[in-house]
Design an enzyme around this catalytic site. Sequence first.
Site, PDB file in Angstrom:
ATOM      1  N   TYR A 106       0.943  -1.225  -0.071  1.00 21.89           N
ATOM      2  CA  TYR A 106      -0.028   0.073   0.108  1.00 21.89           C
ATOM      3  C   TYR A 106       0.972   1.335   0.067  1.00 21.89           C
ATOM      4  CZ  TYR A 106      -3.683  -3.207   1.473  1.00 21.89           C
ATOM      5  OH  TYR A 106      -4.758  -4.341   1.476  1.00 21.89           O
ATOM      6  N   HIS A 113      -0.318 -11.997   1.037  1.00 19.70           N
ATOM      7  CA  HIS A 113      -1.060 -11.256   0.481  1.00 19.70           C
ATOM      8  C   HIS A 113      -2.028 -11.879  -0.639  1.00 19.70           C
ATOM      9  CE1 HIS A 113      -2.137  -6.409  -0.270  1.00 19.70           C
ATOM     10  NE2 HIS A 113      -3.196  -7.354  -0.376  1.00 19.70           N
ATOM     11  N   SER A 115     -13.161  -4.801   1.608  1.00 22.51           N
ATOM     12  CA  SER A 115     -13.857  -4.054   0.775  1.00 22.51           C
ATOM     13  C   SER A 115     -15.616  -4.528   1.443  1.00 22.51           C
ATOM     14  CB  SER A 115     -13.765  -4.326  -0.465  1.00 22.51           C
ATOM     15  OG  SER A 115     -12.443  -4.089  -0.748  1.00 22.51           O
ATOM     16  N   PRO A 116     -15.810  -4.573   2.683  1.00 24.08           N
ATOM     17  CA  PRO A 116     -17.163  -5.085   3.172  1.00 24.08           C
ATOM     18  C   PRO A 116     -18.155  -4.018   2.730  1.00 24.08           C
ATOM     19  CG  PRO A 116     -16.071  -4.022   4.878  1.00 24.08           C
ATOM     20  CD  PRO A 116     -14.907  -4.161   3.651  1.00 24.08           C
ATOM     21  N   LEU A 117     -17.938  -2.976   2.255  1.00 20.48           N
ATOM     22  CA  LEU A 117     -18.791  -2.030   1.571  1.00 20.48           C
ATOM     23  C   LEU A 117     -18.887  -1.641   0.193  1.00 20.48           C
ATOM     24  CD1 LEU A 117     -18.472   0.739   4.589  1.00 20.48           C
ATOM     25  CD2 LEU A 117     -20.152  -1.192   4.519  1.00 20.48           C
ATOM     26  N   GLY A 118     -18.138  -2.899  -0.413  1.00 28.23           N
ATOM     27  CA  GLY A 118     -18.118  -2.825  -2.024  1.00 28.23           C
ATOM     28  C   GLY A 118     -17.274  -1.703  -2.460  1.00 28.23           C
ATOM     29  N   PHE A 170     -19.303   1.537  -2.565  1.00 31.10           N
ATOM     30  CA  PHE A 170     -20.265   1.628  -3.186  1.00 31.10           C
ATOM     31  C   PHE A 170     -21.711   1.628  -2.627  1.00 31.10           C
ATOM     32  CE2 PHE A 170     -23.201   0.831  -6.771  1.00 31.10           C
ATOM     33  CZ  PHE A 170     -22.791   1.657  -7.746  1.00 31.10           C
TER      34      PHE A 170
END
Length: 337
Positions: free
Chosen positions: A65, A133, A212-215, A218
Site C-alpha cells: 500500500y 497477500h 471491501s465489506p462496503l463494496g 459503493f
Amino acid sequence: MTSLSSHRPYPRRRLGGQDLEVSAIGLGCMGMSDFYGPADDAQSLAVLHHALDIGINFLDTADMYGVGANERLLAPLLAARRHEVVLATKFGNVRAPDGAMLRIDGSPAYVKSACDASLQRLGVDHIDLYYQHRVDKSVPIEDTVGAMADLVRAGKVRHLGLSEAGPETLRRAAAVHPIAALQTEYSLWTRDVEAQILPTCRALGIALVPYSPLGRGFLTGAIRSAEALAANDWRRANPRFQGDNLGHNLALADAVSALAQGHGMTPAQLALAWLLAQGDDIVPIPGTRRVQRLDENADAAHRPLNAALLAAVEALLAVQPVAGTRYPAAALANLNL
C-alpha cells in the site's frame, strides 16, 4: 443514526482458535495511502487515533500500500500506542518504486526479507497477524507457510494468515502451521466465499476477515458515477463501476439504502451488521479517511439484525444481484487460489 455510545465496551471477536482477540470491526488502512485518490496523512492519523479511542484495535495494512508508505504512516501511532493495537500487515505483492506491479513472491527468502522490511517501516519488533497477500502459484504453499512459521518461532510474528486462498490451499497451509485468519472480499455484493471457502475455514478453525465489506464504498450510496472519482482512483477500472454494470449496481445500492433507512440505519451499517450476523468468526475491516465515517461504521457492531431483517436482505439480493466481476480480468487469475 450514527452516534457511537462511548460508555459501552466495544465488542470483541476471536480470530481462529487462537489467543488473538480483536475488535468486532477493524479498520482497513489501504485507502489512506493508495488506490482511492488523494489522502491527507494528518487527517488519516487523526482517524487512526480515534479508532483506538473508541475501541477499534484491529488495524490492517500491507507493504504494497503506497509501496511502503502505509506502513510508515502507522509508525507514529504505533510508537505511542503499540500496546493498544492488534497489527496486521501483508507481503507478497511486489511493486516497483513507481507503483508498477512486478510479481507475486512467496519464496521463503522473500517472506523473511519482506517481514524485516515491514518491521522497520512500522517501527515495531513484532507483527500480530502476518498475511500472505496473494498466493504464489510458483511456490508450494508449504514452503511459504514454513517460512512464515519460522518468523513465529523467531518472535517477529505472532499469528499467520492468508489472503485470497482457496480451500485446498487453506488445508495444505493449516497442515504446516495454524492459520488464524483468511482475508478475502466478502460483502452484500461479493458472496462467492459462502460456497466452499467459508465452510473450509470453519472446518479448520480459521476466521474470515472480509475486506471491501462496503463494496469499495459503493454500498454506502455515496458513489453515483466513476467519473466523480479522482483520476487516479483504482475503482475507475473496476468492472462494477463501469457501463451498464454501474446502472444495475446503483439500483442495488439504492435498494440497500432504502431497506437500511427503514430500520433506522445507514446503508453502511446494514452492510456491516449483515456481515457480523453471518457468524462470530467474521471480522470485517472497512476503510475510511474520515472520523465521522469511522464512527458510523463502528456503530454497526451495536446493531444486531433480527431474523426478519436478515430475510429481507436475502430477498432484496435475490432480485437485485450484482453486475460485473469484482476485479478486472487480469487480476481475477490471482484470486481464491
